[in-house]
Design a protein around this motif. Structure first.
Motif, PDB file in Angstrom:
ATOM      1  N   UNK A 329       0.829  -1.209   0.000  1.00  0.00           N
ATOM      2  CA  UNK A 329       0.000   0.000   0.000  1.00  0.00           C
ATOM      3  C   UNK A 329       0.865   1.261   0.000  1.00  0.00           C
ATOM      4  N   UNK A 330       1.938   1.237   0.774  1.00  0.00           N
ATOM      5  CA  UNK A 330       2.831   2.392   0.814  1.00  0.00           C
ATOM      6  C   UNK A 330       3.406   2.675  -0.568  1.00  0.00           C
ATOM      7  N   UNK A 331       3.824   1.633  -1.279  1.00  0.00           N
ATOM      8  CA  UNK A 331       4.369   1.838  -2.626  1.00  0.00           C
ATOM      9  C   UNK A 331       3.297   2.372  -3.572  1.00  0.00           C
ATOM     10  N   UNK A 332       2.111   1.785  -3.523  1.00  0.00           N
ATOM     11  CA  UNK A 332       1.040   2.210  -4.427  1.00  0.00           C
ATOM     12  C   UNK A 332       0.704   3.683  -4.243  1.00  0.00           C
ATOM     13  N   UNK A 333       0.672   4.135  -2.999  1.00  0.00           N
ATOM     14  CA  UNK A 333       0.365   5.549  -2.738  1.00  0.00           C
ATOM     15  C   UNK A 333       1.448   6.470  -3.278  1.00  0.00           C
ATOM     16  N   UNK A 334       2.688   6.006  -3.280  1.00  0.00           N
ATOM     17  CA  UNK A 334       3.797   6.834  -3.753  1.00  0.00           C
ATOM     18  C   UNK A 334       3.833   6.957  -5.271  1.00  0.00           C
ATOM     19  N   UNK A 335       3.398   5.914  -5.979  1.00  0.00           N
ATOM     20  CA  UNK A 335       3.617   5.878  -7.423  1.00  0.00           C
ATOM     21  C   UNK A 335       2.518   6.554  -8.237  1.00  0.00           C
ATOM     22  N   UNK A 336       1.381   6.891  -7.630  1.00  0.00           N
ATOM     23  CA  UNK A 336       0.321   7.559  -8.385  1.00  0.00           C
ATOM     24  C   UNK A 336      -1.027   6.914  -8.134  1.00  0.00           C
ATOM     25  N   UNK A 337      -1.918   7.021  -9.113  1.00  0.00           N
ATOM     26  CA  UNK A 337      -3.257   6.452  -8.965  1.00  0.00           C
ATOM     27  C   UNK A 337      -3.180   4.928  -8.830  1.00  0.00           C
ATOM     28  N   UNK A 338      -4.043   4.393  -7.987  1.00  0.00           N
ATOM     29  CA  UNK A 338      -4.026   2.959  -7.725  1.00  0.00           C
ATOM     30  C   UNK A 338      -5.365   2.519  -7.170  1.00  0.00           C
ATOM     31  N   UNK A 339      -5.562   1.209  -7.150  1.00  0.00           N
ATOM     32  CA  UNK A 339      -6.634   0.577  -6.382  1.00  0.00           C
ATOM     33  C   UNK A 339      -6.077  -0.685  -5.741  1.00  0.00           C
ATOM     34  N   UNK A 340      -6.468  -0.902  -4.482  1.00  0.00           N
ATOM     35  CA  UNK A 340      -5.987  -2.043  -3.705  1.00  0.00           C
ATOM     36  C   UNK A 340      -7.160  -2.713  -3.014  1.00  0.00           C
ATOM     37  N   UNK A 341      -7.212  -4.035  -3.094  1.00  0.00           N
ATOM     38  CA  UNK A 341      -8.302  -4.784  -2.472  1.00  0.00           C
ATOM     39  C   UNK A 341      -7.742  -5.967  -1.696  1.00  0.00           C
TER      40      UNK A 341
END
Length: 401
Positions: A329-341
């Motif tokens: 989650x930390x990486x996804x928030x840093x790299x731009x738009x994302x969705x995590x489930x």
């Protein structure tokens, strides 16, 4: 836009007296899963139709957006795909477990988590001793998880749609007599199971296991039969290139059939001792390398349930949260738009030590998802009011389709 799915296999459960009336999800310290819930949406999904047996073959198929009532043909063909084994139109694959049966009771559906080395020797014995006929061939998998294939040469096979078998993990500590194969081909399957028991009774592998104080592999157990399935590629349905991280052949097979890359992670065991941190690192590296959608599957929670170890299930959830969900989650928030489930495939109850039908909780967050959740657990998901009776609708919801 990057997407990620984390599957804590079989983590949904009942309230446990040993946990003060909480479920393992409620009792576990999972700040990162709870953060996903607070930042987004929670709800319930039912991935296993009532007419089908509960298992990861059915549950994950639904979780990935494919209606198992339409696409499911059996568990073993999916595992054959994981090994790169091509099935002809009239071929059948059957799951082959090494098990421990004592006085007619299923004591271990894994033969004590038998090692790959011991398993390889037993598979070689089975093949050399002709427990089947010229149409049948055994293939080694991982640990206790192996395959038996029927190669049809004349368009006919002893197995049919009416052939019924029972997963050995569903009958732990129960007599096996009422759960043996039935229907077309049952005599062939039973004969091979009986032959394996005679072959293993006084073999070198079991003598060595006895000397080491390890459970015996008393016989094979045949189940999960089916023919090759036909999936619509995932990229055609959802427009993203996927990859899967798992230590379980079943998930590898589904991934390959969907057109995903299968990422092998050193230290991933499919058991409680799996390297959680390595799975988290490899997931992030896959996204950095251009993967659009990464799936991280962890079997440990399911294995803890099958063994009835509530404390181990809580510990596995905390490891998944700390080593996989948090860094991802930390990486996804840093790299731009994302969705995590985060979502399991089916419930597995510590009380019964087996898979169950029923709803499982999901939590997802990211671009375009309104923040209205609280925590990630069964009661909070139920309170959300979001209920998907057809679990295969969750993936289109996740992708905004």
């Amino acid at each position: 836009m990057k997407y990620a799915l984390v599957i804590p296999d079989g983590c949904a459960d009942e309230p446990q007296a040993s946990l003060g009336g909480k479920t393992p999800l409620q009792a576990a310290r999972t700040p990162h899963m709870d953060a996903i819930a607070r930042l987004g949406e929670t709800g319930l999904a039912d991935h296993v139709p009532a007419s089908m047996p509960s298992g990861s073959d059915v549950g994950t198929m639904s979780l990935f957006g494919y209606d198992p009532l339409q696409f499911h043909t059996g568990r073993a063909p999916l595992e054959a795909a994981a090994q790169g084994i091509e099935l002809g139109a009239d071929d059948w694959a059957v799951r082959c477990n090494f098990v421990t049966v004592d006085r007619g009771v299923m004591k271990s559906f894994t033969a004590g988590q038998i090692s790959n080395a011991d398993g390889a020797r037993l598979i070689e014995m089975l093949q050399k001793q002709h427990c089947g006929d010229e149409h049948w061939k055994f293939y080694q998998g991982v640990s206790y998880r192996n395959l038996l294939l029927y190669r049809s040469r004349d368009g006919r096979a002893p197995l049919k749609q009416d052939t019924t078998t029972t997963p050995p993990h569903d009958i732990t500590d129960q007599p096996i007599a009422g759960h043996l194969p039935l229907g077309s081909g049952a005599c062939d399957l039973r004969a091979m199971m009986d032959a394996s028991a005679k072959l293993f009774a006084d073999c070198d592998v079991n003598r060595e296991r006895t000397a080491r104080g390890e459970p015996l592999a008393t016989q094979i157990w045949l189940w999960g039969q089916g023919r090759r399935p036909a999936f619509v590629p995932f990229a055609d349905r959802f427009g993203v290139q996927g990859a899967v991280i798992t230590a379980v052949d079943l998930l590898r097979g589904i991934g390959r059939l969907l057109g995903w890359q299968v990422i092998e992670v050193p230290g991933a065991t499919g058991y409680l001792d799996t390297d959680y941190a390595a799975k988290g690192r490899y997931a992030i590296e896959a996204l950095k390398g251009g993967t659009d959608f990464i799936v991280v599957h962890v079997e440990a929670t399911d294995e803890a349930s099958h063994e009835g170890h509530t404390d181990e299930k809580v510990r596995a959830l905390e490891n998944i949260d700390h080593h996989i969900v948090g860094p991802l989650h930390a990486y996804l928030k840093e790299q731009g738009d994302y969705r995590l489930i985060v979502c399991p495939d089916h419930p597995t109850f510590c009380r019964t030590k087996t898979h169950s039908h029923g709803y499982v909780p999901f939590a997802m967050c990211g671009a375009g998802i309104e923040a209205r959740g609280t925590t990630y657990d069964e009661p909070a998901a139920a309170e959300s009011g979001v209920v998907l009776d057809r679990g295969c609708e969750l993936m289109p919801r996740f992708f905004g389709r």
